[in-house]
Design a protein around this motif. Structure first.
Motif, mmCIF file in Angstrom:
data_model
loop_
_atom_site.group_PDB
_atom_site.id
_atom_site.type_symbol
_atom_site.label_atom_id
_atom_site.label_comp_id
_atom_site.label_asym_id
_atom_site.label_seq_id
_atom_site.Cartn_x
_atom_site.Cartn_y
_atom_site.Cartn_z
ATOM 1 N N UNK A 26 -4.830 14.601 -11.501
ATOM 2 C CA UNK A 26 -3.956 15.180 -10.479
ATOM 3 C C UNK A 26 -2.642 14.409 -10.469
ATOM 4 N N UNK A 27 -1.599 14.963 -9.846
ATOM 5 C CA UNK A 27 -0.327 14.241 -9.773
ATOM 6 C C UNK A 27 -0.448 12.968 -8.927
ATOM 7 N N UNK A 28 0.247 11.929 -9.347
ATOM 8 C CA UNK A 28 0.384 10.747 -8.503
ATOM 9 C C UNK A 28 1.150 11.158 -7.245
ATOM 10 N N UNK A 29 0.700 10.742 -6.062
ATOM 11 C CA UNK A 29 1.355 11.213 -4.834
ATOM 12 C C UNK A 29 2.806 10.769 -4.733
ATOM 13 N N UNK A 30 3.640 11.661 -4.215
ATOM 14 C CA UNK A 30 5.041 11.329 -3.955
ATOM 15 C C UNK A 30 5.155 10.751 -2.551
ATOM 16 N N UNK A 31 6.116 9.842 -2.365
ATOM 17 C CA UNK A 31 6.208 9.084 -1.121
ATOM 18 C C UNK A 31 7.160 9.725 -0.121
ATOM 19 N N UNK A 32 6.755 9.697 1.161
ATOM 20 C CA UNK A 32 7.678 9.951 2.260
ATOM 21 C C UNK A 32 8.424 8.657 2.551
ATOM 22 N N UNK A 33 9.406 8.723 3.438
ATOM 23 C CA UNK A 33 10.291 7.577 3.661
ATOM 24 C C UNK A 33 9.561 6.328 4.132
ATOM 25 N N UNK A 34 8.474 6.485 4.888
ATOM 26 C CA UNK A 34 7.786 5.342 5.475
ATOM 27 C C UNK A 34 6.470 5.003 4.776
ATOM 28 N N UNK A 35 6.270 5.533 3.567
ATOM 29 C CA UNK A 35 5.034 5.327 2.827
ATOM 30 C C UNK A 35 5.154 4.181 1.829
ATOM 31 N N UNK A 36 3.975 3.693 1.410
ATOM 32 C CA UNK A 36 3.888 2.824 0.243
ATOM 33 C C UNK A 36 2.908 3.455 -0.734
ATOM 34 N N UNK A 37 3.100 3.155 -2.023
ATOM 35 C CA UNK A 37 2.192 3.614 -3.072
ATOM 36 C C UNK A 37 1.345 2.418 -3.503
ATOM 37 N N UNK A 38 0.027 2.603 -3.493
ATOM 38 C CA UNK A 38 -0.911 1.530 -3.835
ATOM 39 C C UNK A 38 -1.607 1.880 -5.144
ATOM 40 N N UNK A 39 -1.611 0.931 -6.073
ATOM 41 C CA UNK A 39 -2.471 1.037 -7.248
ATOM 42 C C UNK A 39 -3.845 0.543 -6.823
ATOM 43 N N UNK A 149 -9.071 7.273 -6.086
ATOM 44 C CA UNK A 149 -8.061 7.668 -7.069
ATOM 45 C C UNK A 149 -7.407 6.420 -7.631
ATOM 46 N N UNK A 150 -6.714 6.582 -8.742
ATOM 47 C CA UNK A 150 -6.030 5.433 -9.342
ATOM 48 C C UNK A 150 -4.840 4.974 -8.499
ATOM 49 N N UNK A 151 -4.217 5.909 -7.790
ATOM 50 C CA UNK A 151 -3.115 5.582 -6.893
ATOM 51 C C UNK A 151 -3.314 6.337 -5.584
ATOM 52 N N UNK A 152 -2.826 5.751 -4.502
ATOM 53 C CA UNK A 152 -2.849 6.434 -3.218
ATOM 54 C C UNK A 152 -1.623 6.038 -2.423
ATOM 55 N N UNK A 153 -1.213 6.910 -1.511
ATOM 56 C CA UNK A 153 -0.117 6.557 -0.615
ATOM 57 C C UNK A 153 -0.649 6.493 0.815
ATOM 58 N N UNK A 154 0.054 5.695 1.644
ATOM 59 C CA UNK A 154 -0.334 5.547 3.039
ATOM 60 C C UNK A 154 0.891 5.049 3.797
ATOM 61 N N UNK A 155 1.036 5.359 5.093
ATOM 62 C CA UNK A 155 2.149 4.787 5.855
ATOM 63 C C UNK A 155 2.150 3.264 5.769
#
Length: 367
Positions: A26-39, A149-155
């Motif tokens: 699946x696509x790696x999640x794209x970030x909103x302004x207040x998000x971080x991307x975690x491996x 998942x290999x990557x995830x985003x979260x506030x």
């Protein structure tokens, strides 16, 4: 680091059995302004994963979380399948509340210095404008894609930096279970030398509760499967009652006499619920954060009323509770209990192991 455009993930395609979990790209999640991307390095397995996948949260489901339901789901014809807050889910969904890993990218409003931080995820995504105890609006891995998942985003506020020598798998055992357990003890204000009954003592929240209650100096009476007594006592339980006994209130009386116990921290519900209330002293406190042994138990309101009992339900721990938990981890005041690990592509097998209830502690997915 170079972030790929696609990743491997275990995707939940609908309510039902293990076949609803599909290992996909699946696509790696794209970030909103207040998000971080975690491996993601690891992610713990929790009851909420099975409850959501199977449809057990539906009000029409009256039974315990049985092994059959855990493997095959509830009847697909149930009219009210949904999530913990009885709202409909959108599929596909990536589950997994307990991710640990490293921040590799940040949104526009997040300091770039956060890149490289080792973090664990606080799964309760809150709206601070709401009143206390009602701020939880989404749950990571439920209404919001999670850590399988290999990557995830979260506030950014839900990615909490942790400084610890523990392994990724050990850190992934804490977030959901221990924050729930600590919030339960916060609500009942458990004090030193008080006696608390802990049910489901071999599970994730139950085993966390034993450690957290002992950290407060309380006396713990643990209820669990007879075959797990040694492991439960090694966690710190002062007394043990086999769940196979049908006379829970009598068993408690044998340990504490007629005075009764100060508090109950219950994660199972089920047919012994009324006996737990009966065993409480006058003005005793009861808190629940689970009902896998049965969500619709009988209650004698005379126990509640004439003993002036206090009762709480816990679904969404406060941010202050999670912050305290991270402090306990960093100061080595609590220990992880990882029963078994599975690779991400073996999540179905992990769910099957989880629902068999043969383990003590947490099952963790390595990513």
């Amino acid at each position: 680091m170079q972030i790929p455009k696609h990743m491997k993930a275990m995707v939940l395609t609908g309510h039902g059995g293990l076949d609803k979990l599909v290992y996909s790209e699946v696509p790696v999640p794209s970030l909103e302004d207040n998000d971080v991307l975690i491996k993601v390095a690891a992610c713990g397995v929790n009851n909420t994963d099975l409850n959501t996948r199977t449809g057990w949260y539906a009000p029409s489901v009256k039974s315990a979380m049985t092994e059959d339901i855990g493997l095959n789901g509830v009847a697909a014809s149930a009219p009210d399948l949904g999530s913990w807050d009885r709202a409909s889910l959108r599929f596909p969904r990536i589950q997994g509340a307990d991710a640990t890993g490293t921040i590799v990218a940040v949104g526009r409003n997040v300091p770039a210095a956060r890149v490289g931080e080792r973090v664990i995820t606080d799964p309760c995504i809150r709206d601070p404008r709401r009143p206390r105890h009602s701020q939880g609006v989404h749950y990571f891995g439920s209404e919001y894609d999670g850590g399988y998942a290999e990557y995830t985003k979260i506030p950014t506020g839900n990615a909490v930096q942790v400084n610890s020598a523990l392994s990724d798998e050990e850190l992934a055992s804490f977030a959901c279970s221990y924050s729930t357990g600590e919030e339960m003890l916060v609500r009942i204000d458990l004090q030193k030398d008080e006696t608390v009954l802990v049910t489901g003592a071999s599970g994730g929240v139950g085993s966390a509760l034993i450690q957290l209650a002992k950290r407060r100096g309380a006396r713990v009476i643990a209820v669990g499967g007879r075959s797990k007594e040694t492991a439960i006592r090694q966690l710190g339980a002062d007394e043990f009652i086999p769940r196979e006994r049908n006379d829970l209130s009598d068993a408690i009386s044998e340990l504490v006499g007629t005075r009764g116990i100060d508090a109950v921290a219950d994660v199972t519900g089920g047919p012994t619920f009324s006996q737990m209330l009966r065993a409480l002293r006058r003005a005793g406190r009861y808190v629940s954060a689970g009902a896998i042994a049965g969500p619709c138990p009988e209650i004698d309101l005379r126990d509640l009323i004439y003993k002036d009992l206090q009762m709480w339900g816990v679904g969404n721990p406060q941010s202050s509770t999670f912050a305290a938990l991270v402090g306990y981890i960093e100061r080595d005041e609590i220990k992880p209990l990882v029963a078994k690990t599975f690779p991400l592509e073996k999540l179905r097998e992990a769910h099957a192991e989880f629902v068999s209830k043969k383990h003590v502690g947490k099952i963790v997915i390595k990513v």
